[in-house]
Design a protein around this motif. Structure first.
Motif, PDB file in Angstrom:
ATOM      1  N   GLY A 181      76.229  32.352  68.331  1.00  0.00           N
ATOM      2  CA  GLY A 181      75.314  32.442  69.452  1.00  0.00           C
ATOM      3  C   GLY A 181      73.903  32.681  68.981  1.00  0.00           C
ATOM      4  N   THR A 182      73.007  32.799  69.941  1.00  0.00           N
ATOM      5  CA  THR A 182      71.599  33.034  69.643  1.00  0.00           C
ATOM      6  C   THR A 182      71.163  34.338  70.280  1.00  0.00           C
ATOM      7  N   VAL A 183      70.540  35.174  69.474  1.00  0.00           N
ATOM      8  CA  VAL A 183      70.001  36.448  69.964  1.00  0.00           C
ATOM      9  C   VAL A 183      68.493  36.272  70.125  1.00  0.00           C
ATOM     10  N   VAL A 184      67.976  36.655  71.283  1.00  0.00           N
ATOM     11  CA  VAL A 184      66.537  36.628  71.538  1.00  0.00           C
ATOM     12  C   VAL A 184      66.064  38.070  71.675  1.00  0.00           C
ATOM     13  N   VAL A 185      65.024  38.407  70.905  1.00  0.00           N
ATOM     14  CA  VAL A 185      64.494  39.769  70.875  1.00  0.00           C
ATOM     15  C   VAL A 185      63.025  39.742  71.308  1.00  0.00           C
ATOM     16  N   ARG A 186      62.675  40.636  72.222  1.00  0.00           N
ATOM     17  CA  ARG A 186      61.286  40.807  72.662  1.00  0.00           C
ATOM     18  C   ARG A 186      60.742  42.052  71.982  1.00  0.00           C
ATOM     19  N   TYR A 187      59.502  41.970  71.498  1.00  0.00           N
ATOM     20  CA  TYR A 187      58.886  43.115  70.834  1.00  0.00           C
ATOM     21  C   TYR A 187      57.383  43.054  71.008  1.00  0.00           C
ATOM     22  N   VAL A 188      56.722  44.170  70.730  1.00  0.00           N
ATOM     23  CA  VAL A 188      55.273  44.260  70.802  1.00  0.00           C
ATOM     24  C   VAL A 188      54.744  44.524  69.397  1.00  0.00           C
ATOM     25  N   VAL A 189      53.715  43.771  69.010  1.00  0.00           N
ATOM     26  CA  VAL A 189      52.989  44.058  67.771  1.00  0.00           C
ATOM     27  C   VAL A 189      51.771  44.872  68.186  1.00  0.00           C
ATOM     28  N   VAL A 222      55.624  47.134  64.749  1.00  0.00           N
ATOM     29  CA  VAL A 222      56.508  46.623  65.795  1.00  0.00           C
ATOM     30  C   VAL A 222      56.948  47.778  66.672  1.00  0.00           C
ATOM     31  N   LYS A 223      56.816  47.590  67.993  1.00  0.00           N
ATOM     32  CA  LYS A 223      57.184  48.622  68.957  1.00  0.00           C
ATOM     33  C   LYS A 223      57.934  47.971  70.113  1.00  0.00           C
ATOM     34  N   ASP A 224      58.580  48.779  70.923  1.00  0.00           N
ATOM     35  CA  ASP A 224      59.258  48.335  72.143  1.00  0.00           C
ATOM     36  C   ASP A 224      60.193  47.146  71.890  1.00  0.00           C
ATOM     37  N   VAL A 225      61.090  47.285  70.940  1.00  0.00           N
ATOM     38  CA  VAL A 225      62.020  46.221  70.575  1.00  0.00           C
ATOM     39  C   VAL A 225      63.186  46.224  71.555  1.00  0.00           C
ATOM     40  N   GLN A 226      63.450  45.052  72.181  1.00  0.00           N
ATOM     41  CA  GLN A 226      64.531  44.930  73.157  1.00  0.00           C
ATOM     42  C   GLN A 226      65.226  43.594  72.991  1.00  0.00           C
ATOM     43  N   ALA A 227      66.534  43.589  73.144  1.00  0.00           N
ATOM     44  CA  ALA A 227      67.280  42.335  73.149  1.00  0.00           C
ATOM     45  C   ALA A 227      67.173  41.732  74.541  1.00  0.00           C
ATOM     46  N   VAL A 228      66.816  40.462  74.603  1.00  0.00           N
ATOM     47  CA  VAL A 228      66.725  39.748  75.877  1.00  0.00           C
ATOM     48  C   VAL A 228      68.075  39.138  76.212  1.00  0.00           C
ATOM     49  N   ARG A 229      68.720  38.537  75.203  1.00  0.00           N
ATOM     50  CA  ARG A 229      70.049  37.963  75.405  1.00  0.00           C
ATOM     51  C   ARG A 229      70.693  37.702  74.053  1.00  0.00           C
ATOM     52  N   ALA A 274      67.537  45.827  64.365  1.00  0.00           N
ATOM     53  CA  ALA A 274      67.205  46.558  63.138  1.00  0.00           C
ATOM     54  C   ALA A 274      66.273  45.750  62.254  1.00  0.00           C
ATOM     55  N   ALA A 275      66.504  44.453  62.148  1.00  0.00           N
ATOM     56  CA  ALA A 275      65.653  43.596  61.318  1.00  0.00           C
ATOM     57  C   ALA A 275      64.230  43.548  61.868  1.00  0.00           C
ATOM     58  N   VAL A 276      64.086  43.357  63.176  1.00  0.00           N
ATOM     59  CA  VAL A 276      62.753  43.257  63.784  1.00  0.00           C
ATOM     60  C   VAL A 276      61.983  44.566  63.621  1.00  0.00           C
ATOM     61  N   ARG A 277      62.657  45.678  63.712  1.00  0.00           N
ATOM     62  CA  ARG A 277      61.982  46.983  63.565  1.00  0.00           C
ATOM     63  C   ARG A 277      61.366  47.165  62.175  1.00  0.00           C
ATOM     64  N   LEU A 278      61.843  46.433  61.181  1.00  0.00           N
ATOM     65  CA  LEU A 278      61.309  46.527  59.816  1.00  0.00           C
ATOM     66  C   LEU A 278      60.075  45.643  59.594  1.00  0.00           C
ATOM     67  N   TRP A 279      59.833  44.703  60.477  1.00  0.00           N
ATOM     68  CA  TRP A 279      58.728  43.772  60.297  1.00  0.00           C
ATOM     69  C   TRP A 279      57.383  44.472  60.440  1.00  0.00           C
ATOM     70  N   ARG A 280      56.370  43.938  59.741  1.00  0.00           N
ATOM     71  CA  ARG A 280      54.978  44.396  59.866  1.00  0.00           C
ATOM     72  C   ARG A 280      54.087  43.165  59.935  1.00  0.00           C
ATOM     73  N   PHE A 281      52.995  43.262  60.669  1.00  0.00           N
ATOM     74  CA  PHE A 281      52.111  42.132  60.901  1.00  0.00           C
ATOM     75  C   PHE A 281      50.651  42.515  60.718  1.00  0.00           C
ATOM     76  N   MET A 282      49.839  41.503  60.553  1.00  0.00           N
ATOM     77  CA  MET A 282      48.402  41.674  60.735  1.00  0.00           C
ATOM     78  C   MET A 282      48.205  41.645  62.252  1.00  0.00           C
ATOM     79  N   PRO A 283      47.457  42.578  62.827  1.00  0.00           N
ATOM     80  CA  PRO A 283      47.316  42.595  64.286  1.00  0.00           C
ATOM     81  C   PRO A 283      46.520  41.386  64.786  1.00  0.00           C
ATOM     82  N   ALA A 284      46.793  41.025  66.026  1.00  0.00           N
ATOM     83  CA  ALA A 284      46.020  39.973  66.681  1.00  0.00           C
ATOM     84  C   ALA A 284      44.601  40.502  66.920  1.00  0.00           C
TER      85      ALA A 284
END
Length: 70
Positions: A7-15, A21-28, A39-49
């Motif tokens: 299946g496919t997991v869709v995750v919504r998060y805020v950079v 990464v904050k407010d990590v939620q599974a959409v489906r 857990a994987a998304v919570r480890l990510w880091r980005f350059m901010p927009a």
């Protein structure tokens, strides 16, 4: 793979403005696969927009397809 779950997991998060990464939620997606994706998304880091020269928080989606190949 051994459980045969696909299946496919869709995750919504805020950079955040700091690139964290904050407010990590599974959409489906299959329940058995959601925890590892979150857990994987919570480890990510980005350059901010940047908007008007200032860092801003943005909401994003990530898609994780899981397919069993034999």
């Amino acid at each position: 793979k051994s459980a045969g779950v696909e299946g496919t997991v869709v995750v919504r998060y805020v950079v955040s403005e700091a690139g964290e990464v904050k407010d990590v939620q599974a959409v489906r997606g299959p329940t058995e696969l959601v925890a590892v994706c979150l857990a994987a998304v919570r480890l990510w880091r980005f350059m901010p927009a940047i908007k008007d020269g200032q860092p801003v928080a943005v909401q994003r989606l990530a898609t994780f397809p899981f397919r069993i190949r034999t």
